[in-house]
Design a protein around this motif. Sequence first.
Motif, PDB file in Angstrom:
ATOM      1  N   SER A  86       0.848  -1.147   0.039  1.00 15.57           N
ATOM      2  CA  SER A  86       0.000   0.004   0.047  1.00 15.57           C
ATOM      3  C   SER A  86       0.829   1.185  -0.038  1.00 15.57           C
ATOM      4  O   SER A  86       0.248   2.395   0.021  1.00 15.57           O
ATOM      5  CB  SER A  86      -0.787   0.083   1.300  1.00 15.57           C
ATOM      6  N   SER A 127      -8.803   3.182  -4.203  1.00 15.80           N
ATOM      7  CA  SER A 127      -8.124   4.496  -3.495  1.00 15.80           C
ATOM      8  C   SER A 127      -8.206   5.737  -4.309  1.00 15.80           C
ATOM      9  O   SER A 127      -8.213   5.727  -5.694  1.00 15.80           O
ATOM     10  CB  SER A 127      -6.631   3.737  -3.571  1.00 15.80           C
ATOM     11  N   TYR A 151       1.505   1.713  -7.900  1.00 14.28           N
ATOM     12  CA  TYR A 151       0.319   1.363  -6.992  1.00 14.28           C
ATOM     13  C   TYR A 151      -0.931   1.817  -7.730  1.00 14.28           C
ATOM     14  O   TYR A 151      -1.842   0.874  -7.488  1.00 14.28           O
ATOM     15  CB  TYR A 151       0.728   2.160  -5.696  1.00 14.28           C
ATOM     16  N   ARG A 280       8.912  12.187  -5.178  1.00  9.50           N
ATOM     17  CA  ARG A 280       8.588  10.900  -5.970  1.00  9.50           C
ATOM     18  C   ARG A 280       8.747  11.106  -7.550  1.00  9.50           C
ATOM     19  O   ARG A 280       8.741  12.428  -7.895  1.00  9.50           O
ATOM     20  CB  ARG A 280       6.963  10.676  -5.636  1.00  9.50           C
ATOM     21  N   GLU A 283       4.217  12.955  -9.177  1.00 10.50           N
ATOM     22  CA  GLU A 283       3.386  13.407  -7.956  1.00 10.50           C
ATOM     23  C   GLU A 283       1.952  13.116  -8.102  1.00 10.50           C
ATOM     24  O   GLU A 283       1.537  13.799  -8.993  1.00 10.50           O
ATOM     25  CB  GLU A 283       4.052  14.654  -7.146  1.00 10.50           C
TER      26      GLU A 283
HETATM   27  P1  GDR Z   1      -0.321   8.768  -0.207  1.00 11.12           P
HETATM   28  O1  GDR Z   1       0.274   8.826   1.230  1.00 11.12           O
HETATM   29  O2  GDR Z   1       1.023   8.497  -1.297  1.00 11.12           O
HETATM   30  O3  GDR Z   1      -1.095   9.831  -0.496  1.00 11.12           O
HETATM   31  O4  GDR Z   1      -0.889   7.224  -0.285  1.00 11.12           O
HETATM   32  P2  GDR Z   1       1.639   9.339   1.865  1.00 11.12           P
HETATM   33  O5  GDR Z   1       1.178   9.445   3.289  1.00 11.12           O
HETATM   34  O6  GDR Z   1       2.747   8.289   1.681  1.00 11.12           O
HETATM   35  O7  GDR Z   1       2.129  10.517   0.883  1.00 11.12           O
HETATM   36  C1  GDR Z   1       1.038  11.841   1.062  1.00 11.12           C
HETATM   37  C2  GDR Z   1       1.761  12.909   0.356  1.00 11.12           C
HETATM   38  O8  GDR Z   1       2.860  13.425   1.158  1.00 11.12           O
HETATM   39  C3  GDR Z   1       4.240  13.748   0.225  1.00 11.12           C
HETATM   40  N1  GDR Z   1       5.479  13.561   1.131  1.00 11.12           N
HETATM   41  C4  GDR Z   1       5.603  12.473   1.798  1.00 11.12           C
HETATM   42  N2  GDR Z   1       5.217  11.271   1.928  1.00 11.12           N
HETATM   43  C5  GDR Z   1       5.795  10.399   2.495  1.00 11.12           C
HETATM   44  N3  GDR Z   1       5.390   9.217   2.917  1.00 11.12           N
HETATM   45  N4  GDR Z   1       7.228  10.580   3.180  1.00 11.12           N
HETATM   46  C6  GDR Z   1       7.621  12.187   3.060  1.00 11.12           C
HETATM   47  O9  GDR Z   1       8.766  12.254   3.734  1.00 11.12           O
HETATM   48  C7  GDR Z   1       6.974  13.086   2.561  1.00 11.12           C
HETATM   49  N5  GDR Z   1       7.222  14.419   2.267  1.00 11.12           N
HETATM   50  C8  GDR Z   1       6.043  14.777   1.520  1.00 11.12           C
HETATM   51  C9  GDR Z   1       4.074  12.772  -0.679  1.00 11.12           C
HETATM   52  O10 GDR Z   1       4.882  13.054  -1.916  1.00 11.12           O
HETATM   53  C10 GDR Z   1       2.453  12.543  -1.044  1.00 11.12           C
HETATM   54  O11 GDR Z   1       2.136  13.690  -2.085  1.00 11.12           O
HETATM   55  C11 GDR Z   1      -1.762   6.851   0.816  1.00 11.12           C
HETATM   56  C12 GDR Z   1      -1.514   5.444   0.946  1.00 11.12           C
HETATM   57  O12 GDR Z   1      -2.231   4.989   2.163  1.00 11.12           O
HETATM   58  C13 GDR Z   1      -2.238   4.681  -0.289  1.00 11.12           C
HETATM   59  O13 GDR Z   1      -2.107   3.262   0.007  1.00 11.12           O
HETATM   60  C14 GDR Z   1      -3.595   5.271  -0.626  1.00 11.12           C
HETATM   61  O14 GDR Z   1      -4.289   4.393  -1.451  1.00 11.12           O
HETATM   62  C15 GDR Z   1      -3.872   6.679  -0.398  1.00 11.12           C
HETATM   63  O15 GDR Z   1      -3.078   7.161   0.591  1.00 11.12           O
HETATM   64  C16 GDR Z   1      -5.241   6.991  -0.999  1.00 11.12           C
END
Ligand code: GDR
Length: 328
Positions: A86, A127, A151, A280, A283
């Motif tokens: 996920s 999602s 994903y 990423r 994005e």
């Molecule tokens: P997401 O969740 O990709 O939306 O998927 P995540 O919390 O990983 O990222 C959300 C946004 O934050 C930005 N970001 C970072 N993300 C992470 N993980 N770590 C960092 O340091 C960071 N800095 C900025 C990301 O670029 C992104 O834009 C989640 C998961 O639960 C999926 O399985 C689900 O389907 C979706 O939510 C809805």
Amino acid sequence: MPTALITGVTGQDGAYLAQFLLGKGYRVLGLLRRSASSDVIGERLRWLGILDRVELLDGNMSDLGSLIRILQKHEPDEVYNLAAQSFVASSWQQPLLTGMVTGLGAVNMLEAVRTAAPRARFYQASSSEMFGKIQEPRQNERTPFYPRSPYAAAKLYAHWMTVNYRESFSLHASSGILFNHESPLRGIEFVTRKITDGVARIKLGLACELRLGNLEARRDWGHARDYVRAMWLMLQQPAPDDYVVATGRSTSVGEFCRIAFAHAGLDHREFVRVDPALFRPAEVDVLRGDAAKAESVLGWQPESSLEELAAEMVEADLARHRRLRETS
Ligand code: GDR
Ligand code: NDP
């Protein structure tokens, strides 16, 4: 007593859904994939105090036979397919595994239901990532999809296969297009939990900065406890269907930082550092859901605000780090 099978029961949503269904008098079965680290399996179920009330069954989403045998033996009334690779960021590192588990794994379960339990009601964890490069400012069930990661592409395949099995075989198969939902049980790699864990470390003097990627990304964040209720409501409807579940409020990662740090009396600008290595390859810039259908048909509404969610997560991480400090 109705019986429910949850795949992904050891994850965030699986744990809250198991707790919710136990509260409604269900017998709850959970699919458990074998792991060498058996001492940490079920940590979330233990945290909720329900580990001994969930029957854990050995199987894997990549092993169709294991799924068929479980359905044949236990004949569940409801199947919630939450298992997935996920984490979006990992899906570029492991695109094939993500396709096999998140995409084909769902089809394995649909095949198992079709073969061994065709009267069971089926829920697929779709999602908001499927909207990806958004085609409308607010996304609902009619908004075109544009996945932006391996994903999201895998989830879109699983989503359409759920629709296809509903239309081809008359399965009671529903798909919940859920926007991001968080909690103290959120995996630590996801941004909200990474932030609240960082706030707790900094507050307790265990860290002096927090490195994040894109602070401009915007998400529609809700509380996982509210969202598992929507899953259950979908399977109680006479006819299967697809529903968007969201709060309708979109907030940037930077703003979530401000809220979480402020809860601990800290100014996020002093501690947050942007690390380009965490950006990423592609994005999803902004998501904002329109859950009008879930509200009118299911009578569903979120109960927790973003501020309450952030406060609960920061408090839980502070308590966890204090406990660790005392026991080390
Ligand atoms: P997401 O969740 O990709 O939306 O998927 P995540 O919390 O990983 O990222 C959300 C946004 O934050 C930005 N970001 C970072 N993300 C992470 N993980 N770590 C960092 O340091 C960071 N800095 C900025 C990301 O670029 C992104 O834009 C989640 C998961 O639960 C999926 O399985 C689900 O389907 C979706 O939510 C809805
Ligand atoms: P988690 O990452 O917390 O949980 C994923 C679960 O899937 C874990 O129980 C994991 O087991 C299990 N799993 C992974 N691979 C396999 C496999 N091969 N066989 C069996 N089980 C496996 O996810 P969430 O609880 O946050 O999300 C639940 C579902 O909802 C996922 O499908 C996710 O993609 C989807 N979703 C989540 C959203 C969110 O914001 N949380 C929003 C929209 C959709 P293990 O513990 O062994 O790793």
